[in-house]
Design an enzyme around this catalytic site. Structure first.
Site, short mmCIF file in Angstrom:
data_model
loop_
_atom_site.label_atom_id
_atom_site.label_comp_id
_atom_site.label_asym_id
_atom_site.label_seq_id
_atom_site.Cartn_x
_atom_site.Cartn_y
_atom_site.Cartn_z
N LYS A 57 -5.63 14.11 65.19
CA LYS A 57 -6.97 14.17 64.61
C LYS A 57 -6.91 14.67 63.16
O LYS A 57 -7.53 14.08 62.29
CB LYS A 57 -7.88 15.08 65.46
CG LYS A 57 -8.07 14.53 66.88
CD LYS A 57 -9.07 15.31 67.68
CE LYS A 57 -8.59 16.70 68.08
NZ LYS A 57 -7.35 16.68 68.91
N THR A 58 -6.15 15.74 62.94
CA THR A 58 -6.04 16.26 61.56
C THR A 58 -5.38 15.21 60.67
O THR A 58 -5.81 14.98 59.54
CB THR A 58 -5.22 17.57 61.55
OG1 THR A 58 -5.82 18.47 62.48
CG2 THR A 58 -5.20 18.20 60.18
N ASP A 102 -12.51 21.20 61.86
CA ASP A 102 -11.72 21.18 63.10
C ASP A 102 -12.47 22.02 64.13
O ASP A 102 -13.21 22.93 63.76
CB ASP A 102 -10.33 21.77 62.80
CG ASP A 102 -9.30 21.32 63.81
OD1 ASP A 102 -9.64 20.51 64.70
OD2 ASP A 102 -8.14 21.77 63.72
N THR A 151 -11.82 18.95 70.79
CA THR A 151 -11.09 18.69 72.04
C THR A 151 -12.10 18.63 73.19
O THR A 151 -11.72 18.34 74.31
CB THR A 151 -10.11 19.85 72.31
OG1 THR A 151 -10.79 21.09 72.12
CG2 THR A 151 -8.91 19.78 71.41
N ARG A 210 2.55 15.37 68.77
CA ARG A 210 3.00 16.68 68.30
C ARG A 210 4.09 17.23 69.22
O ARG A 210 5.07 17.83 68.77
CB ARG A 210 1.84 17.66 68.22
CG ARG A 210 2.38 19.04 67.81
CD ARG A 210 1.35 20.13 67.75
NE ARG A 210 0.38 19.86 66.71
CZ ARG A 210 -0.91 20.09 66.84
NH1 ARG A 210 -1.37 20.57 67.96
NH2 ARG A 210 -1.72 19.84 65.85
#
Ligand code: ATP
Length: 336
Positions: A57-58, A102, A151, A210
């Protein structure tokens, strides 16, 4: 995260949409949103990125700003405790900027209400003073695009969710896509990763880039210290055994959650808060980090009465499932 890992992680971020692996639907949809807005010469609609941690997402927010050729301003829901925090951020925006928030579901209520007006009309009302003497000063905000990441899109209030013109639902990655992520990262890091090594790591990465990148770094350490630096299948297997990552990618916390569910609560149903206490974790971590993966792996079912271990979970822990254990076939109706 330690400093070395953080530096490495940022070097691994995809820089534009063509480098962003997988998530084909999201990429296609986003490309249309961005190109449409660019052709009209206006900032694109506000974008909400929703999905479990570590899916990119980032990275996508950075890519959106890069594709638009504008600056990215970063903040997070918990940092916006007071409306004034947000007002300061908004008043510094330049036309076309991308504001990334975020964990937007954790924004405080007064800041959220200020955000409504900013998103819709590009202005905010700043309240100065207290009590009867308080006055509200309208403040223009340069047209911007908000990119929110969450999330837990279900935890967003209706009015906030409705103000996003486009919501991208990020899915867990298929193993084949994770192998591409690993191959790209290995190239950047100069790791000699063999295709079978990539298959082994991808299969244990919980559908999450990740995690794939993190496991690659740990396997690289193992390969350099105990081997000749090459990451093949057997090196990957041996390394991942050292780090307690099992064949399905379940880590210590996942196993603790399943273990508690099965051993302490007879397989459930049990509420998430009770389960979190049993494993000594925050309910949010269990709910947002462990559960999406365990549900997807067919090990855990969310029912109206609480969490339930499926027959597959019992078997995975080396136990015999009780006759009434939920099976894979029942999952679709039980999962939300
Ligand atoms: N589609 C992708 N292609 C290649 N690498 C990716 C992709 N998505 C994520 N990554 C890698 O995974 C790492 C984590 O991604 P990122 O920080 O964007 O995730 P996130 O969803 O924002 O997580 P969080 O919300 O927890 O911050 C990045 O450093 C990047 O290397």
């Amino acid at each position: 995260m330690v400093a070395e890992d953080r530096d490495v992680e940022s070097s691994l971020r995809p820089k534009d949409l063509s480098e962003f692996i997988g998530q084909h639907r999201v990429r296609e949809q986003l490309q249309l949103v961005l190109t449409g807005a660019q052709r009209r010469g206006t900032p694109p609609d506000h974008v909400l990125l929703s999905g479990p941690p570590g899916l990119g997402k980032t990275s996508l927010a950075m890519i959106i700003a890069a594709e638009l050729g504008t600056a990215l301003r970063l903040t997070s829901g918990p940092a916006l405790e007071r409306a004034g925090d947000l007002a300061a951020m908004l008043s510094n925006l330049v036309e076309g900027d991308v504001l990334f928030i975020d964990e937007i579901h954790r924004i405080a209520r007064p800041a959220e209400e200020m955000l409504y007006l900013a998103m819709e009309d590009f202005r905010v009302d700043v309240v100065v003073g207290k009590g009867p003497g308080a006055t509200s000063i309208p403040l223009e905000v340069a047209p911007f695009t908000l990119v929110g990441a969450t999330t837990r899109s279900g935890a967003l209030t209706g009015p906030l969710r409705d103000r996003f013109g486009f919501t991208a639902h990020m899915e867990f990655y298929e193993p084949a896509d994770l192998q591409l992520v690993l191959a790209r990262s290995a190239r950047i890091l100069g790791v000699d990763l063999r295709p079978e090594g990539a298959v082994e790591i991808a299969g244990r990465s919980r559908g999450t880039p990740r995690i794939a990148n993190r496991l690659l770094r740990r396997v690289r350490d193992f390969a350099e210290v105990r081997g000749n630096g090459t990451v093949d299948r057997s090196t990957a297997r041996a390394a991942l055994a050292v780090y307690d990552v099992d064949e399905l990618g379940l880590d210590r916390l996942d196993k603790a959650v399943l273990g508690a569910l099965v051993r302490s609560f007879g397989g459930g149903p049990v509420g998430v808060s009770t389960l979190a206490v049993a494993v000594g974790e925050e309910p949010a971590t269990v709910e947002e980090v462990c559960e999406p993966f365990l549900v997807r792996a067919g090990m855990l079912a969310r029912t109206p009465r609480g969490r339930v271990a499926t027959a597959a979970a019992w078997t995975h822990l080396g136990l015999v499932p009780p006759p009434d254990a939920v099976t894979g076939a029942g999952q679709a109706v039980l999962f939300d």
